[in-house]
Motif scaffolding. Structure first.
Motif, PDB file in Angstrom:
ATOM      1  N   SER A 111      -6.239-118.046  32.679  1.00 47.22           N
ATOM      2  CA  SER A 111      -7.449-119.344  33.299  1.00 47.22           C
ATOM      3  C   SER A 111      -8.637-118.232  33.912  1.00 47.22           C
ATOM      4  N   TYR A 112      -9.063-119.041  33.650  1.00 48.30           N
ATOM      5  CA  TYR A 112     -10.383-118.445  34.779  1.00 48.30           C
ATOM      6  C   TYR A 112     -11.874-118.641  35.354  1.00 48.30           C
ATOM      7  N   PRO A 113     -11.012-119.407  36.620  1.00 50.63           N
ATOM      8  CA  PRO A 113     -11.888-120.344  37.516  1.00 50.63           C
ATOM      9  C   PRO A 113     -12.644-119.086  38.023  1.00 50.63           C
ATOM     10  N   ASP A 114     -14.232-119.983  37.989  1.00 50.36           N
ATOM     11  CA  ASP A 114     -15.163-119.475  38.751  1.00 50.36           C
ATOM     12  C   ASP A 114     -15.821-118.836  37.899  1.00 50.36           C
ATOM     13  N   TRP A 115     -15.912-117.732  36.919  1.00 46.92           N
ATOM     14  CA  TRP A 115     -16.897-117.016  35.951  1.00 46.92           C
ATOM     15  C   TRP A 115     -17.601-118.074  35.337  1.00 46.92           C
ATOM     16  N   SER A 116     -19.113-117.022  35.243  1.00 41.45           N
ATOM     17  CA  SER A 116     -20.105-118.302  35.250  1.00 41.45           C
ATOM     18  C   SER A 116     -19.825-118.256  33.151  1.00 41.45           C
ATOM     19  N   VAL A 117     -20.480-119.642  33.041  1.00 40.01           N
ATOM     20  CA  VAL A 117     -20.513-119.889  31.474  1.00 40.01           C
ATOM     21  C   VAL A 117     -20.984-117.714  30.804  1.00 40.01           C
ATOM     22  N   LEU A 118     -21.719-117.684  31.019  1.00 38.54           N
ATOM     23  CA  LEU A 118     -22.147-116.544  30.911  1.00 38.54           C
ATOM     24  C   LEU A 118     -21.735-115.164  30.515  1.00 38.54           C
ATOM     25  N   ASP A 119     -20.872-115.299  31.318  1.00 39.60           N
ATOM     26  CA  ASP A 119     -19.834-113.818  31.128  1.00 39.60           C
ATOM     27  C   ASP A 119     -18.301-114.556  30.324  1.00 39.60           C
ATOM     28  N   ASP A 120     -18.082-113.561  29.778  1.00 44.07           N
ATOM     29  CA  ASP A 120     -16.722-112.816  29.496  1.00 44.07           C
ATOM     30  C   ASP A 120     -15.200-112.480  29.301  1.00 44.07           C
ATOM     31  N   PRO A 121     -14.812-113.581  30.521  1.00 40.15           N
ATOM     32  CA  PRO A 121     -13.321-112.809  31.250  1.00 40.15           C
ATOM     33  C   PRO A 121     -12.043-112.623  30.841  1.00 40.15           C
ATOM     34  N   GLY A 122     -12.365-113.077  29.247  1.00 37.49           N
ATOM     35  CA  GLY A 122     -11.025-113.372  28.248  1.00 37.49           C
ATOM     36  C   GLY A 122     -11.052-111.403  27.176  1.00 37.49           C
ATOM     37  N   SER A 123     -11.976-111.722  27.533  1.00 34.45           N
ATOM     38  CA  SER A 123     -12.719-109.959  26.764  1.00 34.45           C
ATOM     39  C   SER A 123     -11.846-108.490  27.911  1.00 34.45           C
ATOM     40  N   LEU A 124     -11.558-109.154  29.102  1.00 32.00           N
ATOM     41  CA  LEU A 124     -11.580-107.522  29.689  1.00 32.00           C
ATOM     42  C   LEU A 124     -10.517-107.125  29.661  1.00 32.00           C
ATOM     43  N   ASN A 125      -9.879-106.171  29.717  1.00 30.37           N
ATOM     44  CA  ASN A 125      -8.496-105.101  29.352  1.00 30.37           C
ATOM     45  C   ASN A 125      -7.699-105.916  30.881  1.00 30.37           C
ATOM     46  N   LEU A 126      -6.532-105.807  30.313  1.00 30.66           N
ATOM     47  CA  LEU A 126      -5.122-105.874  31.210  1.00 30.66           C
ATOM     48  C   LEU A 126      -3.428-105.343  30.923  1.00 30.66           C
ATOM     49  N   ASP A 127      -3.993-104.102  31.854  1.00 29.76           N
ATOM     50  CA  ASP A 127      -2.950-103.430  31.161  1.00 29.76           C
ATOM     51  C   ASP A 127      -1.368-103.697  31.990  1.00 29.76           C
ATOM     52  N   LEU A 128      -0.137-103.087  31.470  1.00 29.24           N
ATOM     53  CA  LEU A 128       0.753-103.351  32.321  1.00 29.24           C
ATOM     54  C   LEU A 128       1.908-103.224  32.081  1.00 29.24           C
ATOM     55  N   VAL A 129       2.740-102.246  32.856  1.00 28.46           N
ATOM     56  CA  VAL A 129       4.301-101.200  32.737  1.00 28.46           C
ATOM     57  C   VAL A 129       5.074-101.340  34.297  1.00 28.46           C
ATOM     58  N   ALA A 130       5.713-101.250  33.111  1.00 25.13           N
ATOM     59  CA  ALA A 130       7.249-100.983  33.770  1.00 25.13           C
ATOM     60  C   ALA A 130       7.267 -99.791  34.883  1.00 25.13           C
ATOM     61  N   GLN A 131       7.800 -99.496  36.153  1.00 23.97           N
ATOM     62  CA  GLN A 131       8.072 -98.512  36.629  1.00 23.97           C
ATOM     63  C   GLN A 131       9.105 -98.002  37.876  1.00 23.97           C
ATOM     64  N   CYS A 132       9.042 -97.241  37.760  1.00 27.89           N
ATOM     65  CA  CYS A 132      10.919 -96.902  38.392  1.00 27.89           C
ATOM     66  C   CYS A 132      10.816 -96.111  40.151  1.00 27.89           C
ATOM     67  N   GLY A 133      10.718 -97.468  41.306  1.00 27.20           N
ATOM     68  CA  GLY A 133      10.388 -96.892  42.996  1.00 27.20           C
ATOM     69  C   GLY A 133      11.244 -95.377  42.995  1.00 27.20           C
ATOM     70  N   GLN A 134      11.599 -94.681  42.185  1.00 27.24           N
ATOM     71  CA  GLN A 134      12.073 -93.433  43.496  1.00 27.24           C
ATOM     72  C   GLN A 134      11.054 -92.521  42.425  1.00 27.24           C
ATOM     73  N   GLU A 135      11.675 -91.336  42.925  1.00 35.13           N
ATOM     74  CA  GLU A 135      10.323 -89.785  42.417  1.00 35.13           C
ATOM     75  C   GLU A 135      11.041 -89.573  40.949  1.00 35.13           C
ATOM     76  N   SER A 136      10.447 -89.161  39.974  1.00 36.83           N
ATOM     77  CA  SER A 136      10.622 -88.861  38.844  1.00 36.83           C
ATOM     78  C   SER A 136      11.822 -87.957  38.755  1.00 36.83           C
ATOM     79  N   GLU A 137      11.976 -87.103  39.834  1.00 38.98           N
ATOM     80  CA  GLU A 137      13.437 -86.442  39.595  1.00 38.98           C
ATOM     81  C   GLU A 137      13.888 -87.608  39.792  1.00 38.98           C
ATOM     82  N   TYR A 138      14.673 -88.311  39.641  1.00 37.39           N
ATOM     83  CA  TYR A 138      15.636 -89.300  39.803  1.00 37.39           C
ATOM     84  C   TYR A 138      15.383 -90.473  38.164  1.00 37.39           C
ATOM     85  N   CYS A 139      14.484 -90.415  38.179  1.00 38.25           N
ATOM     86  CA  CYS A 139      14.115 -92.039  37.070  1.00 38.25           C
ATOM     87  C   CYS A 139      12.376 -92.168  36.250  1.00 38.25           C
ATOM     88  N   SER A 140      12.724 -92.221  35.223  1.00 38.72           N
ATOM     89  CA  SER A 140      11.401 -92.305  34.734  1.00 38.72           C
ATOM     90  C   SER A 140      11.487 -93.178  33.886  1.00 38.72           C
TER      91      SER A 140
END
Length: 461
Positions: free
Chosen positions: A178-207
């Protein structure tokens, strides 16, 4: 790229709770309870793994506070065939819908920021997050709130018995954006959303080898398909002398950056898992020498008195746990037999004494057998008055055996100086069946490590 955005003089992105309204614009809608109060912008992972003992106690105490229990009923699992729980192993491209349904229904926490650990191989969550978009005039610093994008999703994390990795699954709930508060002139559905999983430890330990997944909000809204990432644990980074253990955490990072709205990402609450390279998990002619489990759940082995394959063993364990004073061998002190889960104060839980696995060929297991035999044969520290009375002629004819609790394959067994034990004559077939369900099923399917993992035993009617 970020420097180029700054020259445009247009925007900064606010994630989570929105900033105060400016220039007469209304503030974004107060998010329903179904949307996570996610952590603020955070740097890249910089943590080091905690010590095994500290991490295990931390995770079990959290599970105790939440009431997160994994009940492994041996009477409902086949003894001689692989189970999906044990061999969740090749980490499929989609989780079990049946397990997801059961997990989401198991507890209200499944629809909170922490999610729900259904068992040591399955965690789930149904929640949402929001991104509130603002523009900032780089000359005046004035902030203009434009609107908020919200999405509902389901997540699953799967453990495995064949890899040093967990798989983090994510899928949007179709039509939930859903897109609350946007103006009818805007197109919030065309904005990008990036997702990625991460490990909470340093790259030495996990990746995480797989890159982030980018779709527009509109594409996420119509998708409904699972995307996933594997968080790999690096065996060579472990300093554990036994089993190459490393305790980790995982999180999902999400980012709504675009040309108009540049900003950093946010993340979900970190949740724990543990990986190992133990070489003693052997079944079906295969060594399962790598695995990862979810650690913030209380593991319970279950036997059912109604199960005729283990009936007398189950009755024996119940007697030992509930009425130790009437059990054999007799002691001159009040007997203290561990392994039953009893929580006296849910608000401030203290873990009751559980059991810890030892290997069948270990010195401890051999000592357990020796002291069990002392009690059964009425010798060593026991005699005709304190040791187990001999078998009846009928028990001898029917092949009864001397059963012990706590188990031979536990650190708290008959030779342990801190705890007491119980012995009883039971049918030999039931004794063998119960042992197989402990050693071949429960230890394997829940990947119970020697010494590190604590578990409890529950007897059902």
């Amino acid at each position: 790229m970020r420097h180029a955005f700054a020259l445009l003089g247009v925007v900064v992105l606010a994630l989570g709770a929105a900033a105060p309204a400016a220039m007469g614009q209304s503030a974004p809608h107060d998010a329903e309870r179904f949307y996570s109060n996610d952590p603020a912008n955070l740097p890249e992972p910089q943590g080091k793994p905690p010590a095994a003992k500290d991490a295990m106690e931390r995770d079990l105490l959290e599970a105790a506070r939440l009431g997160a229990h994994s009940f492994y009923d041996t009477s409902k699992v086949p003894l001689d065939t692989p189970t999906p729980r044990a061999l969740n192993a090749d980490l499929p491209t989609a989780p079990s819908e049946d397990d997801l349904r059961k997990c989401l229904a198991a507890a209200p926490e499944a629809k909170t920021a922490i999610g729900w650990t259904y068992n040591r191989m399955f965690w789930c969550q149904e929640l949402g997050f929001r991104i509130a978009y603002e523009k900032v005039d780089l000359q005046t610093g004035e902030r203009t709130y434009k609107g908020t994008n919200l999405i509902r999703y389901q997540m699953v994390v799967a453990g495995t018995g064949t890899q040093r990795a967990v798989r983090v699954f994510f899928r949007p709930i179709p039509g939930s954006v859903s897109y609350p508060d946007w103006s009818v002139l805007d197109d919030p559905g065309s904005l990008n959303l990036d997702l990625v999983a991460q490990c909470g430890q340093e790259s030495e330990y996990c990746s995480v080898a797989k890159p982030s997944v980018r779709k527009t909000w509109g594409e996420w809204n119509s998708s409904g398909s699972w995307v996933w990432w594997d968080i790999a644990s690096h065996e060579e980074a472990s300093d554990a002398p036994l089993d190459k253990i490393i305790f980790h955490s995982w999180r999902l990072r999400y980012d709504g950056t675009s040309l108009e709205y540049p900003a950093g990402g946010r993340q979900t609450v970190e949740r724990p898992f543990r990986c190992d390279s133990a070489t003693y998990f052997n079944r079906w002619g295969t060594v399962f020498d790598k695995g990862c489990v979810l650690t913030n759940v209380i593991p319970h082995l279950q036997y059912d008195i109604s199960d005729t394959r283990v009936q007398e063993v189950a009755r024996h364990i119940r007697e030992a746990q509930d009425s130790p004073a009437i059990t054999w061998p007799k002691e001159s002190h009040t007997k203290n037999i561990p392994g039953k889960w009893v929580l006296t104060d849910p608000e401030d839980p203290q873990l009751p004494d559980g059991l810890h696995r030892v290997l069948g060929d270990s010195a401890i297991a051999k000592e357990n057998t020796k002291f069990k035999n002392y009690a059964c044969d009425r010798n060593g520290p026991y005699n005709a008055l304190t040791g187990l009375p001999p078998k009846t002629p009928q028990q001898t004819a029917e092949g009864y055996q001397c059963d012990e609790y706590p188990f031979r394959s536990s650190e708290e067994g008959a030779s342990n100086s801190r705890y007491d034990f119980s012995v009883k004559w039971v049918p030999g077939s039931q004794n063998g069946s119960a042992g197989g369900r402990l050693n071949q099923q429960f230890f394997f399917d829940d990947r119970i490590l020697r010494i590190v993992d604590e578990f409890w035993v529950k007897i059902n009617n």
